[in-house]
Design an enzyme around this catalytic site. Structure first.
Site, PDB file in Angstrom:
ATOM      1  N   TYR A 141      11.144 -35.112  22.760  1.00  0.00           N
ATOM      2  CA  TYR A 141       9.739 -35.032  22.358  1.00  0.00           C
ATOM      3  C   TYR A 141       9.152 -36.423  22.098  1.00  0.00           C
ATOM      4  O   TYR A 141       8.047 -36.753  22.541  1.00  0.00           O
ATOM      5  CB  TYR A 141       9.653 -34.151  21.113  1.00  0.00           C
ATOM      6  CG  TYR A 141       8.275 -33.923  20.558  1.00  0.00           C
ATOM      7  CD1 TYR A 141       7.409 -33.008  21.148  1.00  0.00           C
ATOM      8  CD2 TYR A 141       7.864 -34.588  19.407  1.00  0.00           C
ATOM      9  CE1 TYR A 141       6.142 -32.776  20.612  1.00  0.00           C
ATOM     10  CE2 TYR A 141       6.612 -34.363  18.856  1.00  0.00           C
ATOM     11  CZ  TYR A 141       5.747 -33.462  19.466  1.00  0.00           C
ATOM     12  OH  TYR A 141       4.503 -33.231  18.923  1.00  0.00           O
ATOM     13  N   SER A 142       9.909 -37.272  21.400  1.00  0.00           N
ATOM     14  CA  SER A 142       9.439 -38.629  21.075  1.00  0.00           C
ATOM     15  C   SER A 142       9.186 -39.439  22.345  1.00  0.00           C
ATOM     16  O   SER A 142       8.173 -40.134  22.467  1.00  0.00           O
ATOM     17  CB  SER A 142      10.464 -39.351  20.192  1.00  0.00           C
ATOM     18  OG  SER A 142      10.657 -38.665  18.982  1.00  0.00           O
ATOM     19  N   LYS A 145       6.024 -38.151  24.140  1.00  0.00           N
ATOM     20  CA  LYS A 145       4.792 -38.484  23.430  1.00  0.00           C
ATOM     21  C   LYS A 145       4.442 -39.965  23.543  1.00  0.00           C
ATOM     22  O   LYS A 145       3.267 -40.326  23.683  1.00  0.00           O
ATOM     23  CB  LYS A 145       4.914 -38.075  21.951  1.00  0.00           C
ATOM     24  CG  LYS A 145       4.831 -36.572  21.716  1.00  0.00           C
ATOM     25  CD  LYS A 145       3.526 -35.994  22.257  1.00  0.00           C
ATOM     26  CE  LYS A 145       3.315 -34.542  21.863  1.00  0.00           C
ATOM     27  NZ  LYS A 145       2.076 -33.976  22.469  1.00  0.00           N
ATOM     28  N   GLY A 174      -1.729 -28.164  11.004  1.00  0.00           N
ATOM     29  CA  GLY A 174      -1.056 -26.887  11.092  1.00  0.00           C
ATOM     30  C   GLY A 174      -1.400 -26.193  12.394  1.00  0.00           C
ATOM     31  O   GLY A 174      -2.577 -26.070  12.749  1.00  0.00           O
ATOM     32  N   SER A 175      -0.376 -25.748  13.129  1.00  0.00           N
ATOM     33  CA  SER A 175      -0.598 -25.096  14.409  1.00  0.00           C
ATOM     34  C   SER A 175       0.592 -24.201  14.727  1.00  0.00           C
ATOM     35  O   SER A 175       1.583 -24.147  13.983  1.00  0.00           O
ATOM     36  CB  SER A 175      -0.768 -26.139  15.516  1.00  0.00           C
ATOM     37  OG  SER A 175       0.455 -26.820  15.736  1.00  0.00           O
ATOM     38  N   ARG A 176       0.522 -23.481  15.855  1.00  0.00           N
ATOM     39  CA  ARG A 176       1.655 -22.677  16.286  1.00  0.00           C
ATOM     40  C   ARG A 176       2.894 -23.529  16.463  1.00  0.00           C
ATOM     41  O   ARG A 176       4.019 -23.060  16.307  1.00  0.00           O
ATOM     42  CB  ARG A 176       1.329 -21.992  17.626  1.00  0.00           C
ATOM     43  CG  ARG A 176       0.376 -20.853  17.435  1.00  0.00           C
ATOM     44  CD  ARG A 176      -0.115 -20.151  18.692  1.00  0.00           C
ATOM     45  NE  ARG A 176       0.664 -20.299  19.883  1.00  0.00           N
ATOM     46  CZ  ARG A 176       0.117 -20.579  21.070  1.00  0.00           C
ATOM     47  NH1 ARG A 176      -1.188 -20.785  21.161  1.00  0.00           N
ATOM     48  NH2 ARG A 176       0.874 -20.655  22.141  1.00  0.00           N
ATOM     49  N   HIS A 380     -10.525 -75.508  27.410  1.00  0.00           N
ATOM     50  CA  HIS A 380     -11.197 -76.808  27.402  1.00  0.00           C
ATOM     51  C   HIS A 380     -12.689 -76.535  27.509  1.00  0.00           C
ATOM     52  O   HIS A 380     -13.185 -76.142  28.559  1.00  0.00           O
ATOM     53  CB  HIS A 380     -10.701 -77.648  28.581  1.00  0.00           C
ATOM     54  CG  HIS A 380     -11.104 -79.087  28.487  1.00  0.00           C
ATOM     55  ND1 HIS A 380     -10.655 -80.033  29.382  1.00  0.00           N
ATOM     56  CD2 HIS A 380     -11.901 -79.760  27.625  1.00  0.00           C
ATOM     57  CE1 HIS A 380     -11.164 -81.208  29.064  1.00  0.00           C
ATOM     58  NE2 HIS A 380     -11.920 -81.061  27.992  1.00  0.00           N
ATOM     59  N   GLY A 381     -13.414 -76.713  26.414  1.00  0.00           N
ATOM     60  CA  GLY A 381     -14.827 -76.341  26.377  1.00  0.00           C
ATOM     61  C   GLY A 381     -15.763 -77.398  26.904  1.00  0.00           C
ATOM     62  O   GLY A 381     -16.619 -77.123  27.756  1.00  0.00           O
ATOM     63  N   ASN A 486      -0.286 -78.120  34.497  1.00  0.00           N
ATOM     64  CA  ASN A 486      -0.405 -76.701  34.166  1.00  0.00           C
ATOM     65  C   ASN A 486      -0.191 -75.839  35.415  1.00  0.00           C
ATOM     66  O   ASN A 486      -0.914 -75.972  36.402  1.00  0.00           O
ATOM     67  CB  ASN A 486      -1.799 -76.428  33.582  1.00  0.00           C
ATOM     68  CG  ASN A 486      -1.901 -75.043  32.980  1.00  0.00           C
ATOM     69  OD1 ASN A 486      -1.177 -74.126  33.363  1.00  0.00           O
ATOM     70  ND2 ASN A 486      -2.811 -74.887  32.039  1.00  0.00           N
ATOM     71  N   HIS A 489      -2.799 -73.939  37.935  1.00  0.00           N
ATOM     72  CA  HIS A 489      -3.544 -74.536  39.043  1.00  0.00           C
ATOM     73  C   HIS A 489      -2.751 -74.613  40.350  1.00  0.00           C
ATOM     74  O   HIS A 489      -3.264 -75.112  41.347  1.00  0.00           O
ATOM     75  CB  HIS A 489      -3.998 -75.943  38.647  1.00  0.00           C
ATOM     76  CG  HIS A 489      -4.772 -75.986  37.368  1.00  0.00           C
ATOM     77  ND1 HIS A 489      -6.014 -75.416  37.230  1.00  0.00           N
ATOM     78  CD2 HIS A 489      -4.459 -76.503  36.144  1.00  0.00           C
ATOM     79  CE1 HIS A 489      -6.442 -75.594  35.996  1.00  0.00           C
ATOM     80  NE2 HIS A 489      -5.519 -76.247  35.311  1.00  0.00           N
TER      81      HIS A 489
END
Length: 711
Positions: A141-142, A145, A174-176, A380-381, A486, A489
């Site tokens: 099951y885990s 899921k 809560g469910s079936r 690099h701005g 780098n 490039h």
């Protein structure tokens, strides 16, 4: 979930329930029929479907038959076959996965194209805390899921551009299914009504949440995200990684102080790109991963000095840099920057960024107290370079770097780094690097600084000069030899990790292109005239694209804007070059031939078309056209279009051959002819266009200007 949803009248429900027991056995229509009756009783519309989720196409088709479209899928089908791991049979495993994971896949796939075509869809995956955290006796099951979460994350990415959102809930209700594992009073108190409102909101057209994971129950909702420690690099270029090294660094590897929170696979992989780059360059420091993205205190970092860096070079590096920013022996004017034997051999002014960049690339920023930077998130701005004298063509230089300021931009931090470069004790140049660290903002200091060299917008008028220059496919491979190694490039796989289809050009390479365009157009290629340059990097360039530099002259300041010609995207903004004035008493040097003329762009395009279609044009035209472009009544430029010899060619300046016809026209009238606002024959008879030679060839001007040189 369906019962609460029925209260909202805008939902039409296709209620699917096979009616099996909690272990997947048996079949009954009662469960689905009961919910349909409740929905209808509250004024909603609903139909029942009794197919297995493994028949996803049938399930979706029943909704289409009843309502004509499918907007929302809630994958909520489930069974349990709990066993300890060692007792889990193949059937226990397979049934769980067929219902939970395979069922979610089949139903979602059946709905996908309908949602895509209508540009709207909402998908909910119902996972479980057992999948997130694990739970004894639920290995099958885990696994299923958590598999649904992985499926949801990918659907969120693939559906984004089609307005299909996919989110995951891990409910407790809560469910079936849960009444078999919970006490009756707890089942009664954990009502599905405490889960359904979250599902309704996530499915609403106004909700833009996509790819989220939520725990929900008992009236509480919480969002989950991943967290990653800073980690450690455990190898160096000359030192292998060992299990003993892992053992010794285990505490640091598992330390979540200043942890990062990656949200995409690109952010995750970017860290590995940086690690490979640091190891290759030998820049691994005491805290090499530097994965945290934070600025502890602006006052702590500001004024801090980085380790001094040295740079030794000869004429070879100067020439290599000139080639890297697009210079070529095809242009005689470039020879002074490419040939050490040239009488005026010089170093390009923008080479001044090369000695200083080692201050950053050698990992100096990581040594500054108060700066804890994830280098995978550094952009690099902006860049400013000022020269105090022409750069020598060889030498031993020293660069001293200081953190000038740290700014909080909200979405990130900006670090201003001032670098002074010396030859001995003589100051040669000054650089200011503006570095933007994504995600490092929010530490609560100023947004702006009077220490920053600000970008400036260009004048609101047509540019005085335009130069178009093609980069080559190997431009980045060549430029990187000047010191920026780098892999982004050069290596396609690294570029892909960064979100790029191909390796991109260095921003400082485009910077070099723009700088030399100004140097030629407005300073006669004289490096002593070049004072300073400022740019803001806006968009990347792909090697092989053409750079279009637009220039506006305002006194000794040349405003520039650089675009990719093929796409129109602006790559350098707020940019300018400051020039030194000419010596007193001598006239200011005029721009190079064609500078300040709108026709420059047209002839550049004609030349490009001749390269592509020259042979075809030669067959159609079979003539040599000479052009004399005037401005303010004086000849400003001379061009020759040879569509008679070979496969055609374009020449700028004096032509040694003989033109069949020579045309004289002003720059303004030439543009009117090109735009189709002025017919060549009308321009001739009105005196705006003058011709010498075979004037009948004017009939073929339309072939050249209209068909092959549209702007």
């Amino acid at each position: 979930l369906e019962k609460t949803a029925a209260a909202s009248s805008f939902f039409c429900h296709n209620m699917n329930d096979l009616g099996a027991d909690t272990k997947g056995g048996g079949k009954s229509s009662a469960a689905a029929d009961k919910v349909v009756e409740e929905i209808r009783a509250k004024g909603g519309k609903a139909v029942a479907n009794y197919d297995s989720v493994e028949d996803g196409e049938k399930l979706i088709q029943s909704a289409l038959d009843a309502f004509g479209r499918i907007d929302i899928v809630v994958n909520n089908a489930g069974i349990l076959r709990d066993r300890s791991f060692v007792r889990t049979s193949d059937l226990d495993w397979d049934l769980i996965h067929r219902v939970h994971l395979r069922g979610s896949f089949l139903v979602s796939r059946a709905a996908w194209n309908h949602m895509k075509n209508q540009n709207f869809g909402r998908i909910i995956m119902t996972a479980s805390a057992a999948g997130i955290y694990g739970n004894f006796g639920q290995a099958n099951y885990s696994a299923a899921k958590l598999g649904m979460l992985g499926l949801a994350n990918t659907l969120a990415i693939e559906g984004r551009k089609y307005n299909i959102h996919c989110n995951t809930i891990a409910p407790i209700a809560g469910s079936r299914l849960t009444e078999t594992v919970m006490p009756p009073d707890l089942v009664a108190s954990l009502k599905p009504e405490y889960v359904a409102p979250l599902v309704l909101w996530l499915c609403h057209e106004q909700c833009q949440e996509n790819g989220g994971l939520f725990e929900v129950g008992a009236g509480w909702i919480g969002k989950l995200r991943w967290e990653r420690s800073q980690g450690r690099i455990l190898r160096q270029k000359s030192k292998p990684m060992t299990p003993e090294g892992v053992r010794d660094q285990w505490k640091e590897i598992c330390d979540f102080t200043n942890a990062t929170k990656p949200t995409t696979i690109q952010e995750s992989l970017a860290s590995f790109v940086t690690v490979l780059s640091q190891v290759e360059s030998g820049e691994v420091g005491a805290n090499p991963a530097a994965a945290a993205t934070s600025v502890a205190s602006d006052t702590m970092a500001v004024g801090q000095k980085l380790p001094t860096s040295s740079f030794s070079y000869s004429h070879t590096q100067c020439i290599l840099y000139a080639l890297g920013v697009g210079m070529s022996t095809k242009d005689p004017d470039h020879l002074r920057f490419l040939y050490e034997g040239h009488p005026d051999f010089s170093c390009l002014p923008t080479f001044g960024v090369i000695p200083s960049q080692s201050s950053i690339m050698d990992g100096g920023l990581s040594s500054v107290p108060g700066l804890n930077i994830d280098f995978t998130r550094v952009l690099h701005g902006e860049q400013y370079l000022e020269l105090y004298k022409p750069l020598p063509t060889s030498g031993e230089l020293i660069s001293e770097a200081t953190v000038a300021d740290v700014l909080d931009k909200g979405s990130g931090a900006v670090i201003l780094l001032d670098v002074n470069t010396y030859s001995g004790k003589e100051l040669l140049c000054y650089n200011q690097f503006s570095v933007f660290v994504v995600g490092a903002g929010g530490f609560g200091v100023k947004r702006n600084s009077d220490k920053a060299k600000p970008p400036l917008p260009p004048p609101n008028r047509a540019p005085d000069a335009v130069v178009i220059d093609s980069t080559t496919r190997d431009q980045a491979a060549l430029y990187r030899l000047s010191g920026d190694w780098n892999p982004l490039h050069i290596d396609p796989s690294f570029a892909a990790m960064g979100g790029f289809k191909k390796p991109i050009l260095h921003g400082l390479c485009s910077f070099g292109f723009a700088g030399r365009h100004v140097l030629k157009q407005f300073a006669d290629n004289d490096p002593s005239r070049f004072k300073a340059i400022k740019v803001r990097f806006a968009k990347p360039v792909t090697p092989g694209q053409s750079l279009q530099t637009e220039m506006w002259k305002e006194g000794n300041r040349i405003h520039i804007q650089c675009k990719v010609k093929e796409t129109g995207e602006v790559v350098l903004t707020g940019a300018y070059v400051d020039l030194h004035g000419t010596s007193e008493g001598s006239p200011e040097k005029l721009p190079q031939q064609g500078g300040g003329l709108q026709s420059e762009l047209v002839f550049a395009e004609i030349g490009r078309r001749i390269k592509d279609l020259g042979s075809e044009l030669v067959k159609k035209v079979n003539a040599v056209f000479g052009w004399e472009i005037t401005k303010d009544g004086k000849k400003a430029a001379q061009w020759t279009i040879d569509l008679k010899n070979g496969s055609g060619s374009l020449h700028k300046g004096p032509y040694t051959g003989k033109a069949d016809v020579t045309i004289t026209i002003s720059d303004e009238d030439f543009m009117e002819v090109v735009k189709g606002n002025l017919m060549p024959q009308k321009a001739f008879f009105s005196g705006k266009l003058k011709m010498r030679g075979n004037i009948m060839l004017s009939q073929k001007l339309e072939v050249i200007l209209k068909d092959y040189a549209k702007l």
